[in-house]
Design a protein around this motif. Structure first.
Motif, mmCIF file in Angstrom:
data_model
loop_
_atom_site.group_PDB
_atom_site.id
_atom_site.type_symbol
_atom_site.label_atom_id
_atom_site.label_comp_id
_atom_site.label_asym_id
_atom_site.label_seq_id
_atom_site.Cartn_x
_atom_site.Cartn_y
_atom_site.Cartn_z
ATOM 1 N N GLU A 51 -47.483 13.038 -3.681
ATOM 2 C CA GLU A 51 -46.547 13.238 -4.795
ATOM 3 C C GLU A 51 -45.498 12.126 -4.850
ATOM 4 O OE1 GLU A 51 -46.665 15.051 -2.089
ATOM 5 O OE2 GLU A 51 -44.656 15.315 -1.257
ATOM 6 N N GLY A 85 -47.193 9.188 -6.593
ATOM 7 C CA GLY A 85 -47.311 9.543 -8.012
ATOM 8 C C GLY A 85 -45.976 9.462 -8.734
ATOM 9 N N GLN A 126 -38.279 11.128 -6.969
ATOM 10 C CA GLN A 126 -38.269 12.392 -7.715
ATOM 11 C C GLN A 126 -36.889 12.645 -8.308
ATOM 12 O OE1 GLN A 126 -39.727 15.041 -4.597
ATOM 13 N NE2 GLN A 126 -41.719 15.215 -5.610
ATOM 14 N N LYS A 154 -42.866 18.963 -12.809
ATOM 15 C CA LYS A 154 -44.320 18.957 -12.639
ATOM 16 C C LYS A 154 -44.857 17.522 -12.616
ATOM 17 C CE LYS A 154 -48.635 20.831 -14.503
ATOM 18 N NZ LYS A 154 -49.233 21.670 -15.571
ATOM 19 N N GLY A 169 -44.484 15.967 -9.274
ATOM 20 C CA GLY A 169 -45.170 16.570 -8.132
ATOM 21 C C GLY A 169 -44.295 17.467 -7.280
ATOM 22 N N LYS A 200 -45.590 20.442 -5.045
ATOM 23 C CA LYS A 200 -46.449 20.195 -3.875
ATOM 24 C C LYS A 200 -45.688 20.254 -2.556
ATOM 25 C CE LYS A 200 -49.687 17.468 -6.596
ATOM 26 N NZ LYS A 200 -50.354 16.165 -6.816
#
Length: 304
Positions: A18, A21, A266, A277, A280, A283
């Motif tokens: 995550e 990503g 994030q 979402k 990620g 997760k």
């Protein structure tokens, strides 16, 4: 737009996908062009060096050489405090001796690679790059969802704050304050607590699990007692000990923890308008649902 050779590191592509990503989502919003070094090596994380310093230096010299071949790149970006620390140590050794550098480069020659000393070339983690190459004013101008009311405890990880001499603190003396500065720029409130610059305990998890988890649990408990809604870290190995191991760490501090730990990109992504979402956040081991719901209730302005 700043173009960088991008080294995601092993953990971001294995235990914490995550993170990788989230970086891919956040980079274009910050005008960062990523050229991923998909053939680069593990940095060794200090473990390989315990057995063979020459091998560790060769692996990192190879990664540097691949990065230096990326045409138009301003430098190399990593997303792991441990990679930053291990690579900075190897680079210092390579740059200190022309004869040693030549010796290491002989190992790279079969691939046509060579690391060259260049005082203008840099290897920076995303946190340093955001503050030093993009700038906090530019970051503020890109925030479309100020994280108003969110209390965020910074957790740096050892490898980007020690040793200061090797990590460029003579030129950038505020590097041990950058996380708090970015948290403020995103509209959130940085939380001061005792453990923000201490070791998470991950390096000793396989040798002394009890001490490692006690360290992690104490930092998390300190952050909670200081009023933090969540923690944020630029180091995926710290994230493993603070998030994945949190249920076990709670047993060593005498009460429940349950505090979310976000990866640095994030937190950036939430303020730049991305959804939990997309980043990620579902997760993680410790639920981020409450943070996600609070952030999604905040107003989002149109992008400038």
């Amino acid at each position: 737009m700043i173009k960088v050779a991008y080294w995601p590191g092993c953990v971001a592509r294995g235990f914490a996908p995550e993170l990788h990503g989230a970086v891919a989502k956040v980079a274009p919003l910050l005008d960062i062009e990523l050229v991923e070094l998909d053939r680069a090596n593990c940095c060794g994380a200090g473990v390989i060096a315990e057995h063979s310093q020459e091998l560790a230096d060769t692996l990192n010299a190879r990664t540097f050489a691949l990065a230096q071949r990326v045409e138009g790149a301003a430098g190399m970006m990593n997303i792991c405090s441990t990679c930053q620390g291990a690579q900075s140590e190897c680079r210092e050794r390579l740059d200190a001796s022309a004869s040693y550098r030549e010796h290491i480069n002989k190992h790279l020659a079969p691939e046509g690679l060579s690391y060259r000393k260049d005082d203008e070339w840099w290897n920076k983690n995303l946190l340093w790059l955001v503050v030093e190459e993009i700038g906090l004013e530019t970051l503020r101008s890109k925030v479309v969802r100020p994280l108003t009311g969110l209390k965020v405890a910074p957790f740096y990880g050892c490898y980007i704050v020690r040793p200061t001499r090797r990590l460029g603190f003579d030129r950038y003396p505020d590097r041990d304050k950058y996380l708090s500065m970015v948290i403020e720029a995103l509209g959130a409130e940085p939380v001061e607590y005792a453990g923000s610059h201490k070791c998470c305990g991950f390096p000793i998890i396989t040798m002394n699990r009890r001490t490692s988890l006690r360290q992690a649990g104490r930092h998390l408990a300190d952050a909670i007692e200081a009023g933090a809604d969540c923690l944020v870290t630029p180091c995926p190995l710290c994230h493993l000990n603070l998030d994945m191991q949190q249920p076990e760490a709670a047993k060593f501090v005498g009460h429940d923890l349950g505090v979310p730990v976000l990866h640095f990109p994030q937190l950036l992504g939430l303020a730049l308008g991305l959804s939990p979402k997309e980043l990620g956040m579902g997760k993680h081991v410790v639920s981020t649902r409450e943070i996600a719901e609070r952030v999604e209730s905040l107003p989002v302005a149109a992008a400038a």
